[in-house]
Design an enzyme around this catalytic site. Sequence first.
Site, PDB file in Angstrom:
ATOM      1  N   TYR A  11       8.383   1.364   7.979  1.00 54.15           N
ATOM      2  CA  TYR A  11       7.693   1.144   9.252  1.00 54.15           C
ATOM      3  C   TYR A  11       8.636   0.610  10.338  1.00 54.15           C
ATOM      4  O   TYR A  11       8.500   0.947  11.516  1.00 54.15           O
ATOM      5  CB  TYR A  11       6.492   0.219   9.059  1.00 54.15           C
ATOM      6  CG  TYR A  11       5.190   0.993   9.108  1.00 54.15           C
ATOM      7  CD1 TYR A  11       4.439   1.048  10.265  1.00 54.15           C
ATOM      8  CD2 TYR A  11       4.750   1.720   8.005  1.00 54.15           C
ATOM      9  CE1 TYR A  11       3.259   1.778  10.330  1.00 54.15           C
ATOM     10  CE2 TYR A  11       3.586   2.452   8.061  1.00 54.15           C
ATOM     11  CZ  TYR A  11       2.841   2.485   9.229  1.00 54.15           C
ATOM     12  OH  TYR A  11       1.695   3.232   9.280  1.00 54.15           O
ATOM     13  N   VAL A  57      -1.092  -2.319   6.029  1.00 52.27           N
ATOM     14  CA  VAL A  57      -1.578  -1.696   4.791  1.00 52.27           C
ATOM     15  C   VAL A  57      -2.905  -1.025   5.125  1.00 52.27           C
ATOM     16  O   VAL A  57      -3.852  -1.674   5.550  1.00 52.27           O
ATOM     17  CB  VAL A  57      -1.716  -2.705   3.633  1.00 52.27           C
ATOM     18  CG1 VAL A  57      -0.364  -3.262   3.233  1.00 52.27           C
ATOM     19  CG2 VAL A  57      -2.630  -3.847   3.984  1.00 52.27           C
ATOM     20  N   HIS A  58      -2.947   0.272   4.973  1.00 55.69           N
ATOM     21  CA  HIS A  58      -4.066   1.054   5.493  1.00 55.69           C
ATOM     22  C   HIS A  58      -5.251   1.132   4.530  1.00 55.69           C
ATOM     23  O   HIS A  58      -6.384   0.777   4.887  1.00 55.69           O
ATOM     24  CB  HIS A  58      -3.591   2.478   5.801  1.00 55.69           C
ATOM     25  CG  HIS A  58      -2.442   2.539   6.753  1.00 55.69           C
ATOM     26  ND1 HIS A  58      -2.579   2.318   8.109  1.00 55.69           N
ATOM     27  CD2 HIS A  58      -1.125   2.796   6.545  1.00 55.69           C
ATOM     28  CE1 HIS A  58      -1.411   2.446   8.700  1.00 55.69           C
ATOM     29  NE2 HIS A  58      -0.510   2.726   7.778  1.00 55.69           N
ATOM     30  N   ASP A  59      -5.009   1.642   3.333  1.00 58.48           N
ATOM     31  CA  ASP A  59      -6.103   2.031   2.442  1.00 58.48           C
ATOM     32  C   ASP A  59      -7.038   0.898   2.035  1.00 58.48           C
ATOM     33  O   ASP A  59      -8.257   1.098   1.962  1.00 58.48           O
ATOM     34  CB  ASP A  59      -5.538   2.714   1.193  1.00 58.48           C
ATOM     35  CG  ASP A  59      -4.757   3.975   1.518  1.00 58.48           C
ATOM     36  OD1 ASP A  59      -4.842   4.443   2.673  1.00 58.48           O
ATOM     37  OD2 ASP A  59      -4.053   4.492   0.632  1.00 58.48           O
TER      38      ASP A  59
END
Length: 303
Positions: A208, A219-221
């Site tokens: 990133y 942190v996406h998920d």
Amino acid sequence: MLAAGDPAVELLAITTVAGNQTLEKTTLNARRICAAAGIAGVPLAAGCARPLVEPLVVADDVHGKTGLDGPRFGEPAVEAVPEHAVELLRRVLTGHPEPVTLVPTAPLTNVALLLTRYPEVVPHIREIVLMGGSTERGNRTPAAEFNVHVDPEAADIVFRSGVPVTMCGLNVTHQALATPEVLARFEALDTELGSLCVELMSFYASSYRRLWGFASPPVHDPVAVARVIDPAIVRCAEASVAVELRGRYTRGATVVDPYGYLDRPVNALVAMELDAERFWDRMVAAVGALGRRGAEGARTGTA
């Protein structure tokens, strides 16, 4: 790990799909995480190996050649079941006494195929809470987020399905930053799993910084999982969401219309704001619970 370690939800199945890497690699990575986190007794099945229409485009520039670069993993003891992910989903949905929430955190190919091949499962789905899309800019093209961009036709099917959909896009997941203070909390768990999380997020941080200039990586998920665990963690707004399929520069974009400019009916809840403190509290607690469970199993010789 959040879904398996938090007591507020029951993890019924894990499915994989071609996305940030090939299906073979994403399935291996799911097996690796299940083994590392001591997730047992949850069926894991591989699904679609390519998007519905176009060739697969992976994200090895972000996640590395394995799709889960950073830590060194041994050979996982957890195996995938032989049935296709879509068949596993159908079996779990129709066999469960109550409607089930689906939480796709990858391209939506499996879910779209499930809805089109087996429309009778729709009453068995409570909602679909997905990680994908954005109310703003993308991360694969200027307009499109990666998961939707990989298979926009699948995303279009899901958003038009009539099933309740909650979209947790980049605009909210970019509020879930793995800062040095957050990493220190995982390290302070003093477990192998906590250290594994630090390694994963540290590799991701380097990607990133290099690609987008973030000081700390989002942190996406887990944001989508957190929305299911405690809806108050992720504030949402009603909107019409359409997936752009034909734009020369905008294919895969999620067109979010909360004000009704396009005169389309509302078809989604769109995540807007994250309670980051509560989010990280649940994350650290879940990883801590799994780590303690794994340490206890090692001491007693059980899995």
